[in-house]
Design a protein around this motif. Structure first.
Motif, mmCIF file in Angstrom:
data_model
loop_
_atom_site.group_PDB
_atom_site.id
_atom_site.type_symbol
_atom_site.label_atom_id
_atom_site.label_comp_id
_atom_site.label_asym_id
_atom_site.label_seq_id
_atom_site.Cartn_x
_atom_site.Cartn_y
_atom_site.Cartn_z
ATOM 1 N N THR A 160 -56.708 30.981 -6.895
ATOM 2 C CA THR A 160 -56.686 31.087 -8.221
ATOM 3 C C THR A 160 -58.259 30.977 -8.772
ATOM 4 O O THR A 160 -58.914 30.542 -8.050
ATOM 5 C CB THR A 160 -55.985 30.340 -9.096
ATOM 6 N N PRO A 161 -58.457 31.243 -10.097
ATOM 7 C CA PRO A 161 -59.779 30.955 -10.528
ATOM 8 C C PRO A 161 -60.131 29.502 -10.518
ATOM 9 O O PRO A 161 -61.416 29.309 -10.248
ATOM 10 C CB PRO A 161 -59.696 31.603 -11.908
ATOM 11 N N ASP A 162 -59.328 28.763 -10.419
ATOM 12 C CA ASP A 162 -59.488 27.399 -10.560
ATOM 13 C C ASP A 162 -59.123 26.684 -8.978
ATOM 14 O O ASP A 162 -59.550 25.391 -8.695
ATOM 15 C CB ASP A 162 -58.727 26.487 -11.487
ATOM 16 N N LEU A 206 -60.796 21.773 7.506
ATOM 17 C CA LEU A 206 -60.125 22.675 6.537
ATOM 18 C C LEU A 206 -59.728 22.016 5.255
ATOM 19 O O LEU A 206 -59.685 20.571 5.322
ATOM 20 C CB LEU A 206 -58.601 22.914 7.138
ATOM 21 N N GLY A 207 -59.890 22.607 4.084
ATOM 22 C CA GLY A 207 -59.902 21.969 2.775
ATOM 23 C C GLY A 207 -59.385 22.743 1.731
ATOM 24 O O GLY A 207 -59.434 23.882 1.961
ATOM 25 N N ALA A 208 -59.232 22.197 0.634
ATOM 26 C CA ALA A 208 -59.108 22.618 -0.665
ATOM 27 C C ALA A 208 -59.765 21.953 -1.644
ATOM 28 O O ALA A 208 -60.042 20.713 -1.724
ATOM 29 C CB ALA A 208 -57.488 22.711 -0.988
ATOM 30 N N SER A 209 -60.052 22.860 -2.975
ATOM 31 C CA SER A 209 -60.648 22.237 -3.818
ATOM 32 C C SER A 209 -59.996 22.905 -5.169
ATOM 33 O O SER A 209 -59.855 23.885 -5.255
ATOM 34 C CB SER A 209 -62.119 22.715 -3.929
ATOM 35 N N MET A 210 -59.787 22.151 -6.030
ATOM 36 C CA MET A 210 -59.303 22.326 -7.343
ATOM 37 C C MET A 210 -60.162 21.783 -8.884
ATOM 38 O O MET A 210 -60.470 20.425 -8.819
ATOM 39 C CB MET A 210 -57.841 22.075 -7.441
ATOM 40 N N GLN A 211 -60.420 22.601 -9.791
ATOM 41 C CA GLN A 211 -61.113 22.111 -10.971
ATOM 42 C C GLN A 211 -59.784 21.951 -11.955
ATOM 43 O O GLN A 211 -58.669 22.312 -11.703
ATOM 44 C CB GLN A 211 -61.630 23.579 -11.486
ATOM 45 N N GLY A 212 -60.078 21.171 -13.004
ATOM 46 C CA GLY A 212 -59.185 20.550 -13.630
ATOM 47 C C GLY A 212 -58.442 21.284 -15.192
ATOM 48 O O GLY A 212 -58.189 20.371 -15.888
ATOM 49 N N ALA A 213 -58.861 22.497 -14.969
ATOM 50 C CA ALA A 213 -58.541 23.021 -16.220
ATOM 51 C C ALA A 213 -57.010 22.976 -16.564
ATOM 52 O O ALA A 213 -56.520 22.980 -17.832
ATOM 53 C CB ALA A 213 -58.933 24.565 -15.908
ATOM 54 N N LYS A 214 -55.937 22.832 -15.642
ATOM 55 C CA LYS A 214 -54.665 22.461 -15.852
ATOM 56 C C LYS A 214 -54.422 21.497 -16.746
ATOM 57 O O LYS A 214 -53.193 21.050 -17.374
ATOM 58 C CB LYS A 214 -53.879 23.005 -14.518
ATOM 59 N N TRP A 215 -55.145 20.244 -16.377
ATOM 60 C CA TRP A 215 -54.941 19.248 -17.220
ATOM 61 C C TRP A 215 -55.877 18.822 -18.077
ATOM 62 O O TRP A 215 -56.216 17.880 -18.662
ATOM 63 C CB TRP A 215 -54.555 18.012 -16.164
ATOM 64 N N GLY A 216 -56.592 20.032 -18.543
ATOM 65 C CA GLY A 216 -57.631 19.866 -19.621
ATOM 66 C C GLY A 216 -58.829 19.146 -19.308
ATOM 67 O O GLY A 216 -59.429 18.596 -20.254
ATOM 68 N N GLY A 244 -61.624 20.887 -17.375
ATOM 69 C CA GLY A 244 -62.187 21.897 -16.750
ATOM 70 C C GLY A 244 -63.505 21.597 -15.905
ATOM 71 O O GLY A 244 -63.624 22.424 -15.006
ATOM 72 N N SER A 245 -64.146 20.489 -16.244
ATOM 73 C CA SER A 245 -65.193 20.292 -15.394
ATOM 74 C C SER A 245 -65.050 19.361 -14.380
ATOM 75 O O SER A 245 -65.970 18.768 -13.615
ATOM 76 C CB SER A 245 -66.377 19.849 -16.350
ATOM 77 N N ASP A 246 -63.847 18.873 -14.306
ATOM 78 C CA ASP A 246 -63.712 17.810 -13.222
ATOM 79 C C ASP A 246 -63.189 18.858 -11.895
ATOM 80 O O ASP A 246 -62.852 19.779 -11.823
ATOM 81 C CB ASP A 246 -62.483 16.947 -13.623
ATOM 82 N N THR A 247 -63.432 17.913 -10.587
ATOM 83 C CA THR A 247 -62.861 18.628 -9.604
ATOM 84 C C THR A 247 -62.299 17.615 -8.434
ATOM 85 O O THR A 247 -62.545 16.596 -8.521
ATOM 86 C CB THR A 247 -64.330 19.185 -8.741
ATOM 87 N N VAL A 248 -61.055 17.825 -7.809
ATOM 88 C CA VAL A 248 -60.600 17.287 -6.905
ATOM 89 C C VAL A 248 -60.711 18.131 -5.700
ATOM 90 O O VAL A 248 -60.328 19.211 -5.622
ATOM 91 C CB VAL A 248 -59.191 16.957 -7.419
ATOM 92 N N GLY A 249 -60.775 17.325 -4.367
ATOM 93 C CA GLY A 249 -61.013 18.009 -3.231
ATOM 94 C C GLY A 249 -60.302 17.238 -2.060
ATOM 95 O O GLY A 249 -60.311 16.010 -2.210
#
Length: 444
Positions: free
Chosen positions: A315-317, A345-355, A357-362
């Protein structure tokens, strides 16, 4: 010490002269200046270790930190011609003298110079871009990047002193230990023994050709004079690291992705594990009887490797990534770390879904392996550059990493990072071990 660093970043965030001003990116910059600073602190608890060798990770609890402050200055010289210079101040203290594993816990720790800060040049290079048509693309201002426009089809030559990882093995989700994952095995292929000095920088040149969905890259770089040292070998045409990379951009379910094929060929005076095991002359006065040493059998050698690198937005995030690399594993580690096969192997997600958007979890999983001949060498008591427990009960090194990067001020991020490692230095008799840490990063 931590209190002073946190106060420094707090001041940077609150006292910026640009606070509240509108950000205007010029159509074309003639010059720019940017800066970054990163502080990383980590803790390792005690680990199980029935025996230890000269290059083992300490069995006791330890703390480590690294600090870097970098300036980045760019100047447009002529049409398509740019010059960049980056001075850097760094200091830090690694765990166990930076020994005892392959997948090290902090991609900044190679810059560590001890408790006293050191000023050095991290980049000084020229970039020439020849436009060859196609749709115009805007380029934003950034570190080592002048704002302006560029052709979609173009030829780019980069030459000078810079990290080869500026050009090769990039990944949208796992490449920069200052803002993303901390582990060495997430900033690059862990088995990619790319030519560079002990800090990861070198003299060399790289040529890139962009056309449509494809990018072709080729580069040649100086090797260190001795394995993992700062001094470089100026015999550029006989001792060097050569890299070729083919990149293809694609769309999958409407989301962008990239696949990169990377080839490595290194030529240098390197010690062969087989020669060290076969030749009793490898014994040194300081060695125990019967212990092989690659440093005594160095000769002209060639090392090969090949890797695949995937990034894919879901997805975009949210996006996923994977890396895998193989090298022949006959010669000593020369410029990066102790791995002959690596997988991440990994994944990264920005925090737009919890308001946020400039946070990142990986999250990521990594696995490193050694060639059969190197296992024999270590089992016989031999030492690599980073590892050597005196004996070996072999098992692949396995690492898991998770982080959360929280934007705390306009240009400042605070990150919590945790890594768990099984079989440090490929030894099932030692560990497991964990690394918990925090990172404070500011950039402007």
């Amino acid at each position: 010490m931590m209190g002073r660093f946190f106060a420094f970043w707090f001041a940077c965030g609150l006292l910026q002269p640009w606070a509240g001003a509108e950000e205007l990116i010029p159509a074309a910059e003639d010059w720019n200046a940017h800066a970054q600073s990163t502080y990383i602190w980590q803790h390792k608890p005690a680990l199980t270790a029935p025996y230890s060798g000269p290059f083992s990770l300490s069995s006791g609890a330890e703390n480590t930190y690294s600090f870097s402050l970098t300036g980045a200055f760019g100047k447009r010289l002529w049409q398509g011609g740019e010059f960049y210079f980056d001075p850097e101040v760094a200091q830090g203290v690694p765990l166990s003298n930076l020994t005892g594993m392959a997948g090290f816990y902090n991609g900044e720790i190679t810059r560590a110079s001890g408790a006293n800060p050191i000023l050095y040049r991290v980049r000084m290079f020229m970039r020439q871009t020849w436009g060859m048509g196609g749709e115009g693309q805007s380029v934003s201002s950034g570190m080592n990047q002048l704002a302006g426009m560029q052709d979609a089809e173009r030829l780019v030559l980069t030459a000078g002193f810079f990290p080869p990882l500026d050009i090769f093995d990039a990944n949208r989700y796992a490449h920069d230990p200052r803002t993303q994952f901390l582990s060495w095995c997430n900033m690059a292929h862990c088995a990619f023994d790319y030519a560079a000095d002990a800090r990861g920088n070198t003299w060399g040149a790289a040529l890139e050709y962009y056309r449509g969905d494809w990018v072709w890259r080729a580069g040649q770089f100086m090797q260190p004079l001795l394995a993992n040292q700062l001094a470089l070998d100026w015999r550029y045409f006989s001792h060097h690291g050569q890299n070729l990379e083919l990149e293809h951009a694609h769309q999958l379910a409407g989301q962008p992705g990239k696949l990169r094929l990377l080839l490595m060929r290194n030529t240098a005076l390197m010690g062969s594990y087989a020669d060290a095991l076969a030749n009793p002359a490898t014994m040194t006065a300081a060695s125990a009887a019967g212990v092989p040493a690659t440093g005594m059998v160095r000769r002209e050698g060639v090392k090969y490797g090949v890797g695949l690198n995937l990034e894919q937005a879901v997805t975009p995030d949210f996006g996923v990534f994977a890396r895998t690399f193989w090298q022949d594993g006959r010669f000593e580690t020369y410029a990066f770390t102790e791995a002959h096969r690596s997988f991440a192997l990994g994944a990264s997600m920005q925090g737009a879904k919890w308001g946020r958007g400039s946070d990142t979890v990986g999250v990521a999983l990594m696995r490193n392996a050694l060639s059969g001949i190197y296992r024999q060498y270590l089992a016989a008591g031999g030492l690599g550059y980073f590892i050597g427990d005196g004996r070996l009960n072999y098992a692949d090194e396995q690492i898991a990493e998770a982080y959360y990067s929280l934007q705390v001020l306009k240009d400042t991020w605070l990150t919590a990072d945790y890594q768990f490692m099984r079989n440090p230095a490929y030894n099932a008799d030692r560990g497991p071990v964990s690394f918990a840490g925090v990172r404070l990063h500011w950039e402007r």
